[in-house]
Design a protein around this motif. Structure first.
Motif, PDB file in Angstrom:
ATOM      1  N   UNK A   1       0.832  -1.203   0.000  1.00  9.56           N
ATOM      2  CA  UNK A   1       0.000   0.000   0.000  1.00  9.56           C
ATOM      3  C   UNK A   1       0.869   1.257   0.000  1.00  9.56           C
ATOM      4  N   UNK A   2       1.890   1.263   0.833  1.00  6.07           N
ATOM      5  CA  UNK A   2       2.772   2.429   0.915  1.00  6.07           C
ATOM      6  C   UNK A   2       3.527   2.635  -0.384  1.00  6.07           C
ATOM      7  N   UNK A   3       3.955   1.545  -1.025  1.00  4.06           N
ATOM      8  CA  UNK A   3       4.666   1.668  -2.305  1.00  4.06           C
ATOM      9  C   UNK A   3       3.747   2.224  -3.384  1.00  4.06           C
ATOM     10  N   UNK A   4       2.467   1.815  -3.376  1.00  2.00           N
ATOM     11  CA  UNK A   4       1.503   2.328  -4.362  1.00  2.00           C
ATOM     12  C   UNK A   4       1.264   3.815  -4.154  1.00  2.00           C
ATOM     13  N   UNK A   5       1.136   4.242  -2.917  1.00  2.00           N
ATOM     14  CA  UNK A   5       0.923   5.657  -2.632  1.00  2.00           C
ATOM     15  C   UNK A   5       2.153   6.477  -3.021  1.00  2.00           C
ATOM     16  N   UNK A   6       3.314   5.907  -2.848  1.00  2.00           N
ATOM     17  CA  UNK A   6       4.530   6.602  -3.248  1.00  2.00           C
ATOM     18  C   UNK A   6       4.589   6.756  -4.771  1.00  2.00           C
TER      19      UNK A   6
ATOM     20  N   UNK B   1       5.398  13.441  -2.018  1.00  2.00           N
ATOM     21  CA  UNK B   1       6.215  12.304  -2.458  1.00  2.00           C
ATOM     22  C   UNK B   1       7.179  11.884  -1.351  1.00  2.00           C
ATOM     23  N   UNK B   2       7.818  12.857  -0.711  1.00  2.00           N
ATOM     24  CA  UNK B   2       8.758  12.538   0.379  1.00  2.00           C
ATOM     25  C   UNK B   2       8.040  11.858   1.541  1.00  2.00           C
ATOM     26  N   UNK B   3       6.827  12.308   1.817  1.00  2.68           N
ATOM     27  CA  UNK B   3       6.043  11.675   2.886  1.00  2.68           C
ATOM     28  C   UNK B   3       5.697  10.235   2.520  1.00  2.68           C
TER      29      UNK B   3
ATOM     30  N   UNK C   1       6.893   4.238   3.009  1.00  2.37           N
ATOM     31  CA  UNK C   1       7.464   2.993   2.457  1.00  2.37           C
ATOM     32  C   UNK C   1       8.581   2.486   3.356  1.00  2.37           C
ATOM     33  N   UNK C   2       9.470   3.389   3.764  1.00  2.00           N
ATOM     34  CA  UNK C   2      10.577   3.000   4.647  1.00  2.00           C
ATOM     35  C   UNK C   2      10.049   2.443   5.973  1.00  2.00           C
ATOM     36  N   UNK C   3       9.006   3.081   6.506  1.00  2.00           N
ATOM     37  CA  UNK C   3       8.423   2.625   7.765  1.00  2.00           C
ATOM     38  C   UNK C   3       7.783   1.249   7.597  1.00  2.00           C
TER      39      UNK C   3
ATOM     40  N   UNK D   1       8.001  -4.657   8.433  1.00  2.00           N
ATOM     41  CA  UNK D   1       8.092  -5.991   7.834  1.00  2.00           C
ATOM     42  C   UNK D   1       9.375  -6.697   8.271  1.00  2.00           C
ATOM     43  N   UNK D   2      10.473  -5.953   8.347  1.00  2.00           N
ATOM     44  CA  UNK D   2      11.741  -6.571   8.769  1.00  2.00           C
ATOM     45  C   UNK D   2      11.668  -7.055  10.213  1.00  2.00           C
TER      46      UNK D   2
END
Length: 360
Positions: free
Chosen positions: A99-104, A135-137, A142-144, A149-150
């Motif tokens: 989801x975060x990757x799609x929003x990015x 975009x930065x947000x 995505x990083x979060x 996940x890690x």
């Protein structure tokens, strides 16, 4: 009349033969040996109860909530740094990442459009800046999501041994819940408490006579094969006990020592102007030690003493006698309070020399 004289002579002779040896024997039995305590600079080995800890021992806890999907290790297993230990079901966190990757991606497209319109002066530069911020947000999200996940994979932070694993496969794990403990037992710490006078003496003499090497006696009474070194002394004394904690480090290449073990650290304690007496000059009543002191009238009287430490065949006396006191060395079990005795004096240096010769 002759019979009476003969009989009287025989009686006298019999008395002379039978009584004289007993009298001599009694006199010999009443001859005791007396000496003085000796004052010298010395050192003795003292044992301290110690708690043994791993150089690194940590709790492994879950950083995310979820079901325990995989357990890759067993209790007591040695693991390497970075090795995967557990996996918490990652499905939810994978979905959040997608989801975060799609929003990015959407924010990236929006920025491109805003830039194109701003270049044609259709929209202001502020619109482009807002799109850039979005975009930065989105990239931060995505990083979060990747970080969450890690966290579903729990890895060993260093080489060590796994402790008990309380949870089983399929258990619902809360964030922060204990999964196991990990101990680095390559080297071990032994913590032990030292009294204030011993600490002061150690700090005073360690550069000159006191070694910082120590031995470790294990719970079965055997000595640990590796010597340790005192490397840390805590900063404060315990107000309740008056002691300060020392820490010694021991190599543990054979992995014999484990976190939480107990033992006894043997440390060489230096003493200046120590009062020494032979151990055989003492006797014990109800866990208290006494000596017989001989006064100027050759009478003996018992005196309680306090022992500071032991050296082979000798006691280090903390209190009770001084170097000027005459103490009974041999015959302690034969005399009673206020007995007047005959004695021969033996210099304390000679006493110690004889004790060492017997020990050899």
């Amino acid at each position: 009349m002759k019979k009476i004289i003969v009989f009287t002579g025989l009686m006298a002779l019999t008395c002379l033969v039978s009584c004289t040896p007993k009298k001599v024997e009694k006199e010999e039995a009443e001859k005791y040996t007396v000496t003085n305590p000796v004052v010298i600079d010395t050192s003795f080995t003292k044992q301290y109860v110690s708690q043994i800890k791993s150089v690194r021992n940590i709790e492994i806890r879950a950083q995310e909530k979820g079901y325990l999907q995989n357990i890759y290790v067993d209790e007591g297993q040695f693991v390497k740094a970075g090795q995967v230990l557990f996996r918490i079901m990652p499905g939810l966190y994978q979905a959040e990442l997608l989801k975060a990757q799609a929003e990015a991606k959407a924010a990236e497209i929006e920025l491109q459009n805003a830039k194109s319109l701003a270049d044609k002066n259709i929209v202001s530069k502020s619109e482009q800046a807002i799109a850039q911020a979005k975009l930065e947000q989105a990239r931060a999200e995505v990083s979060l999501a990747k970080l969450h996940l890690s966290f579903t994979e729990i890895r060993a932070p260093f080489d060590g041994t796994i402790d008990r694993i309380p949870k089983k496969l399929g258990s619902l794990i809360d964030e922060g819940e204990l999964l196991t403990s990990l101990s680095d037992n390559s080297q071990m710490f032994a913590y032990f408490n030292v009294s204030e006078p011993e600490y002061i003496q150690y700090q005073t003499d360690v550069k000159d006579r006191a070694a910082n090497d120590v031995n470790l006696v294990l719970a079965n009474g055997e000595s640990f094969k590796h010597k340790g070194k005192v490397e840390v002394i805590e900063s404060e004394f315990d107000n309740e006990t008056g002691n300060i904690a020392f820490r010694a480090r021991f190599s543990n290449s054979e992995k014999l020592l484990r976190n939480g073990e107990t033992g006894q650290v043997q440390m060489l304690v230096p003493l200046r102007n120590a009062i020494l007496i032979p151990q055989k000059a003492t006797y014990e009543i109800q866990d208290k030690k006494y000596v017989f002191v001989v006064d100027k009238n050759n009478k003996v009287s018992s005196r309680e003493i306090t022992i500071a430490g032991e050296i082979p065949d000798l006691y280090v006396v903390k209190s009770g006698v001084t170097a000027n006191d005459k103490i009974l060395f041999e015959g302690v079990q034969k005399v009673k309070e206020n007995d007047k005795i005959n004695f021969e004096y033996l210099a304390p240096q000679k006493v110690i020399q004889n004790l060492r010769l017997k020990a050899e």
